[in-house]
Design a protein around this motif. Structure first.
Motif, short mmCIF file in Angstrom:
data_model
loop_
_atom_site.label_atom_id
_atom_site.label_comp_id
_atom_site.label_asym_id
_atom_site.label_seq_id
_atom_site.Cartn_x
_atom_site.Cartn_y
_atom_site.Cartn_z
N VAL A 35 0.87 -1.17 0.00
CA VAL A 35 0.00 0.00 0.00
C VAL A 35 0.91 1.22 0.00
O VAL A 35 1.79 1.36 0.85
N ARG A 36 0.71 2.09 -0.99
CA ARG A 36 1.52 3.31 -1.11
C ARG A 36 0.80 4.43 -0.36
O ARG A 36 -0.35 4.75 -0.65
N HIS A 37 1.49 5.02 0.62
CA HIS A 37 0.95 6.11 1.42
C HIS A 37 1.58 7.42 0.94
O HIS A 37 2.80 7.51 0.82
N THR A 38 0.74 8.40 0.66
CA THR A 38 1.21 9.71 0.23
C THR A 38 0.69 10.75 1.22
O THR A 38 -0.52 10.85 1.44
N LEU A 39 1.62 11.50 1.81
CA LEU A 39 1.27 12.54 2.78
C LEU A 39 1.61 13.90 2.22
O LEU A 39 2.64 14.07 1.57
#
Length: 91
Positions: A35-39
């Motif tokens: 799962v790619r998390h982008t903040l």
């Protein structure tokens, strides 16, 4: 072996640490088994990206301590800059 931010910063000169930053937005996208998390952090125009095995509760509005380094990626002939997260913890 415990990886605290101080020892990481000593070993790797290009790493940067930001403490007590507020998360403006948090997006999670499936990338195969990961799962790619982008903040997006308040006061920064560049996204902070990391991958994990699972979905986590949203960090939106939370304060976090982030250890990261700058990274660039070519997409369709255009260079996109982002920050690759090495370590993240709630503040």
């Amino acid at each position: 072996m415990k990886s605290d931010s101080k020892s990481l910063l000593k070993k790797h000169a290009q790493l940067t640490e930001t403490e007590n930053a507020r998360v403006h937005s948090h997006v999670q996208r499936d990338e195969g088994d990961w799962v790619r998390h982008t903040l997006m952090l308040t006061g920064y125009d560049v996204p902070f990206v990391f991958r994990r095995k699972g979905v986590y509760r949203s960090l939106q509005g939370a304060r976090v301590n982030v250890t990261y380094y700058p990274h660039a990626e070519m997409v369709a002939g255009i260079e996109f800059e982002y920050m690759k997260v090495v370590r993240i913890k709630r503040a």
